[in-house]
Design a protein around this motif. Sequence first.
Motif, PDB file in Angstrom:
ATOM      1  N   LEU A  29      31.492  16.989  77.099  1.00 30.96           N
ATOM      2  CA  LEU A  29      32.663  17.401  77.325  1.00 30.96           C
ATOM      3  C   LEU A  29      32.128  19.136  76.287  1.00 30.96           C
ATOM      4  O   LEU A  29      32.247  19.951  76.356  1.00 30.96           O
ATOM      5  CB  LEU A  29      33.368  17.292  76.777  1.00 30.96           C
ATOM      6  CG  LEU A  29      34.115  16.149  77.461  1.00 30.96           C
ATOM      7  CD1 LEU A  29      35.182  15.219  76.672  1.00 30.96           C
ATOM      8  CD2 LEU A  29      34.381  17.154  78.420  1.00 30.96           C
ATOM      9  N   SER A  33      32.083  23.157  77.305  1.00 29.57           N
ATOM     10  CA  SER A  33      32.985  23.986  76.455  1.00 29.57           C
ATOM     11  C   SER A  33      32.517  24.744  76.584  1.00 29.57           C
ATOM     12  O   SER A  33      32.701  25.842  75.743  1.00 29.57           O
ATOM     13  CB  SER A  33      33.450  23.392  75.630  1.00 29.57           C
ATOM     14  OG  SER A  33      32.760  23.059  74.440  1.00 29.57           O
ATOM     15  N   LEU A  66      40.389  15.610  82.450  1.00 30.53           N
ATOM     16  CA  LEU A  66      39.648  16.288  81.292  1.00 30.53           C
ATOM     17  C   LEU A  66      39.132  16.975  81.317  1.00 30.53           C
ATOM     18  O   LEU A  66      38.691  18.312  80.682  1.00 30.53           O
ATOM     19  CB  LEU A  66      39.274  15.626  80.004  1.00 30.53           C
ATOM     20  CG  LEU A  66      40.150  14.649  79.209  1.00 30.53           C
ATOM     21  CD1 LEU A  66      39.070  14.028  78.161  1.00 30.53           C
ATOM     22  CD2 LEU A  66      41.118  15.547  78.408  1.00 30.53           C
ATOM     23  N   ILE A  67      38.425  16.409  82.973  1.00 29.23           N
ATOM     24  CA  ILE A  67      37.407  17.152  83.853  1.00 29.23           C
ATOM     25  C   ILE A  67      37.896  17.877  85.298  1.00 29.23           C
ATOM     26  O   ILE A  67      39.066  16.780  85.366  1.00 29.23           O
ATOM     27  CB  ILE A  67      35.993  16.982  83.864  1.00 29.23           C
ATOM     28  CG1 ILE A  67      35.592  15.999  84.318  1.00 29.23           C
ATOM     29  CG2 ILE A  67      35.613  17.345  82.009  1.00 29.23           C
ATOM     30  CD1 ILE A  67      34.320  15.905  84.463  1.00 29.23           C
ATOM     31  N   CYS A  79      34.201  21.655  85.696  1.00 28.83           N
ATOM     32  CA  CYS A  79      34.516  22.372  84.515  1.00 28.83           C
ATOM     33  C   CYS A  79      36.018  21.817  83.601  1.00 28.83           C
ATOM     34  O   CYS A  79      36.251  20.542  83.873  1.00 28.83           O
ATOM     35  CB  CYS A  79      35.292  23.720  85.115  1.00 28.83           C
ATOM     36  SG  CYS A  79      34.169  24.962  86.395  1.00 28.83           S
ATOM     37  N   ILE A  80      35.863  22.464  82.588  1.00 29.17           N
ATOM     38  CA  ILE A  80      36.459  21.788  81.441  1.00 29.17           C
ATOM     39  C   ILE A  80      38.572  22.029  82.384  1.00 29.17           C
ATOM     40  O   ILE A  80      38.762  23.455  82.851  1.00 29.17           O
ATOM     41  CB  ILE A  80      37.034  22.235  80.697  1.00 29.17           C
ATOM     42  CG1 ILE A  80      35.822  22.012  79.857  1.00 29.17           C
ATOM     43  CG2 ILE A  80      37.964  22.181  79.191  1.00 29.17           C
ATOM     44  CD1 ILE A  80      35.692  20.815  78.772  1.00 29.17           C
ATOM     45  N   ARG A  82      41.289  23.369  81.271  1.00 26.69           N
ATOM     46  CA  ARG A  82      41.389  23.809  80.100  1.00 26.69           C
ATOM     47  C   ARG A  82      43.050  23.096  79.874  1.00 26.69           C
ATOM     48  O   ARG A  82      43.956  23.396  78.526  1.00 26.69           O
ATOM     49  CB  ARG A  82      42.463  25.454  80.386  1.00 26.69           C
ATOM     50  CG  ARG A  82      40.870  25.721  80.678  1.00 26.69           C
ATOM     51  CD  ARG A  82      39.779  26.023  79.176  1.00 26.69           C
ATOM     52  NE  ARG A  82      38.635  26.694  79.389  1.00 26.69           N
ATOM     53  CZ  ARG A  82      37.486  25.680  78.755  1.00 26.69           C
ATOM     54  NH1 ARG A  82      37.252  25.304  77.756  1.00 26.69           N
ATOM     55  NH2 ARG A  82      35.995  26.564  78.993  1.00 26.69           N
ATOM     56  N   TRP A  85      43.034  20.035  78.496  1.00 24.87           N
ATOM     57  CA  TRP A  85      42.835  20.093  77.309  1.00 24.87           C
ATOM     58  C   TRP A  85      43.885  20.204  75.975  1.00 24.87           C
ATOM     59  O   TRP A  85      43.717  19.974  74.591  1.00 24.87           O
ATOM     60  CB  TRP A  85      41.267  20.950  77.216  1.00 24.87           C
ATOM     61  CG  TRP A  85      40.093  19.835  76.998  1.00 24.87           C
ATOM     62  CD1 TRP A  85      39.341  20.050  77.932  1.00 24.87           C
ATOM     63  CD2 TRP A  85      39.974  19.024  75.908  1.00 24.87           C
ATOM     64  NE1 TRP A  85      38.557  19.234  78.247  1.00 24.87           N
ATOM     65  CE2 TRP A  85      38.430  18.498  76.762  1.00 24.87           C
ATOM     66  CE3 TRP A  85      39.792  18.509  75.000  1.00 24.87           C
ATOM     67  CZ2 TRP A  85      38.024  17.503  75.700  1.00 24.87           C
ATOM     68  CZ3 TRP A  85      39.254  17.948  74.269  1.00 24.87           C
ATOM     69  CH2 TRP A  85      38.194  17.316  74.869  1.00 24.87           C
TER      70      TRP A  85
END
Length: 98
Positions: A29, A33, A66-67, A79-80, A82, A85
């Motif tokens: 993570l 990020s 989360l991803i 990718c994250i 967003r 998150w």
Amino acid sequence: MAEKSFTDKQIQLARFSKALGHPVRIYILELLSTQACCYSGDLSEQLPIAKSTISQHLKELKDAGLIQGEIEAPKIKYCINRANWERARILFKNMFPE
């Protein structure tokens, strides 16, 4: 206690917490990020663990939301997520008010 006794927020917070519960996942993570995206093969070059183990950690993070992963054969780009998150940040913040 039956799971039906818990709120949606509590269940979501527990899923996020579980996904954050391993140092390799925290590393992944943190790496994601700092960049737009990362290919799963790149992670195996940076982490001294088996590709199958990295895949398990990526799956746990993805299952928690989360991803996100996108297949670009023969690789998968991660990718994250967003939006999730931001949701996690709010849930943790509300759990531990000042």
